[in-house]
Design a protein around this motif. Structure first.
Motif, PDB file in Angstrom:
ATOM      1  N   ARG A   5      -8.576 -23.626  26.622  1.00 55.71           N
ATOM      2  CA  ARG A   5      -8.819 -22.845  25.589  1.00 55.71           C
ATOM      3  C   ARG A   5      -7.401 -22.966  24.314  1.00 55.71           C
ATOM      4  O   ARG A   5      -8.026 -23.421  23.227  1.00 55.71           O
ATOM      5  N   PHE A   6      -6.489 -22.411  24.886  1.00 54.53           N
ATOM      6  CA  PHE A   6      -5.472 -22.615  23.950  1.00 54.53           C
ATOM      7  C   PHE A   6      -5.119 -24.054  23.353  1.00 54.53           C
ATOM      8  O   PHE A   6      -5.010 -24.165  22.101  1.00 54.53           O
ATOM      9  N   SER A   7      -5.307 -24.993  24.360  1.00 53.14           N
ATOM     10  CA  SER A   7      -5.155 -26.520  23.877  1.00 53.14           C
ATOM     11  C   SER A   7      -6.083 -27.018  22.927  1.00 53.14           C
ATOM     12  O   SER A   7      -5.802 -27.427  22.022  1.00 53.14           O
ATOM     13  N   ARG A   8      -7.298 -26.728  23.285  1.00 58.92           N
ATOM     14  CA  ARG A   8      -8.319 -27.103  22.351  1.00 58.92           C
ATOM     15  C   ARG A   8      -8.141 -26.457  20.981  1.00 58.92           C
ATOM     16  O   ARG A   8      -8.311 -27.246  19.877  1.00 58.92           O
TER      17      ARG A   8
ATOM     18  N   ALA B  58      -7.154 -28.496  17.535  1.00 62.20           N
ATOM     19  CA  ALA B  58      -8.055 -28.511  16.493  1.00 62.20           C
ATOM     20  C   ALA B  58      -7.230 -27.859  15.024  1.00 62.20           C
ATOM     21  O   ALA B  58      -7.893 -28.388  14.113  1.00 62.20           O
ATOM     22  N   GLN B  59      -6.256 -27.011  15.343  1.00 63.96           N
ATOM     23  CA  GLN B  59      -5.471 -26.949  13.996  1.00 63.96           C
ATOM     24  C   GLN B  59      -4.440 -27.764  13.759  1.00 63.96           C
ATOM     25  O   GLN B  59      -3.623 -27.439  12.892  1.00 63.96           O
TER      26      GLN B  59
ATOM     27  N   ARG C 158     -12.581 -31.485  34.988  1.00 63.73           N
ATOM     28  CA  ARG C 158     -13.113 -32.386  34.321  1.00 63.73           C
ATOM     29  C   ARG C 158     -12.884 -32.095  32.946  1.00 63.73           C
ATOM     30  O   ARG C 158     -12.830 -33.138  31.913  1.00 63.73           O
ATOM     31  N   GLN C 159     -12.779 -30.682  32.426  1.00 66.66           N
ATOM     32  CA  GLN C 159     -12.750 -30.501  31.093  1.00 66.66           C
ATOM     33  C   GLN C 159     -11.192 -30.854  30.448  1.00 66.66           C
ATOM     34  O   GLN C 159     -11.066 -31.367  29.313  1.00 66.66           O
ATOM     35  N   TRP C 160     -10.259 -30.787  31.336  1.00 62.21           N
ATOM     36  CA  TRP C 160      -8.970 -31.217  30.942  1.00 62.21           C
ATOM     37  C   TRP C 160      -9.038 -33.114  30.622  1.00 62.21           C
ATOM     38  O   TRP C 160      -8.492 -33.264  29.720  1.00 62.21           O
ATOM     39  N   LEU C 161      -9.806 -33.600  31.642  1.00 64.25           N
ATOM     40  CA  LEU C 161     -10.166 -34.978  31.369  1.00 64.25           C
ATOM     41  C   LEU C 161     -10.688 -35.416  30.039  1.00 64.25           C
ATOM     42  O   LEU C 161     -10.322 -36.147  29.352  1.00 64.25           O
TER      43      LEU C 161
END
Lengths: 130, 120
Positions: free
Chosen positions: A22-25, A29-30, A62-65
């Motif tokens: 979540r932090f990465s996303r 995004a910012q 999967r989400q990391w990928l």
């Protein structure tokens, strides 16, 4: 700002890795950059492509990928943490004469030097541990 | 020398889990990249350094040998807290490796001076 992430927590017994995702996303995004995500310790066990995630649960790997595909993330897995847990790429499979390689495609095995490089090349290193 | 320094925190007792070994491996790798590395042993982590540990009955690797070899990797900055020594009724003479015993406020200073801190 340039971030790197060190993921150390077990995927199955806590929410640290999900927080990291979540932090990465949010950071991307910012408009921030993520130089590298380095997978170390118990978290590496979950990077086998033989893992079956129940259909009503989230497959973080999967989400990391998916995130890596969208934002060109460098997903590096500590090679010594991986081989001791039976997570092998084709090269390590051949070297140790095992029956199959099982590292999920999209992740790269490499040494702790990649963590040292991440420390030097990033403004912040964030650890997601236990 | 690299332009960033690194502080590694050991806070788990020996033989409990793999975090001490994993942290030690980071120390060796980063030192090989010329990153100045300091180590601090907090709470139960101090027990990692006590002299005369016998790991054979546990059939585990004794990390003390590696801790003793850190000077060869130019890692000389090892710290423990005076308050932890008191808690376990130890002195630095009971530790197998040369460490500086520091106050809690000196530790706060050490954390502030460190560009990167890793606490597994």
């Amino acid at each position: 700002m340039i971030f790197s992430l060190l993921i150390y927590a077990s995927q199955n017994s806590g929410q640290a890795e999900q927080t990291a995702l979540r932090f990465s996303r949010s950071a991307l995004a910012q408009g921030h950059k993520i130089h590298r995500v380095f997978f170390y310790g118990e978290t590496v066990s979950a990077l086998s492509n033989l893992k079956i995630t129940p259909r009503d649960e989230i497959d973080i790997t999967r989400q990391w990928l998916d995130l890596a595909a969208d934002d060109d993330l460098d997903l590096v897995v500590c090679i010594s943490a991986a081989v001791r847990r039976g997570v092998l790429n084709q090269q390590e499979c051949d070297r140790h004469n095992r029956s199959a390689a099982n590292l999920a495609a999209g992740f790269n095995l490499s040494g702790l030097g990649q963590l040292a490089d991440a420390i030097l090349s990033s403004d912040r290193l964030l650890t997601f541990g236990n | 020398m690299a332009d960033k320094n690194l502080l590694l925190i050991f806070r788990n007792p020996p033989f409990a889990d793999s975090s001490n070994r994993d942290t030690l491996d980071i120390a060796l790798a980063c030192s090989a990249f010329d990153i100045p590395v300091s180590l601090i042993f907090l709470h139960d982590g101090i027990l990692q350094l006590t002299r005369g540990q016998q790991s054979k009955p546990l059939q585990q690797k004794n990390l003390l040998n590696t801790f003793n070899a850190l000077a060869m990797y130019d890692i000389n900055q090892l710290f423990v807290l005076q308050s932890d020594l008191q808690r376990f009724e130890l002195t630095t003479a009971d530790l197998s490796v040369d460490c500086q015993a520091i106050s809690d406020s000196k530790m706060a200073q050490l954390l502030r001076q460190s560009d990167r801190v890793i606490n597994l």
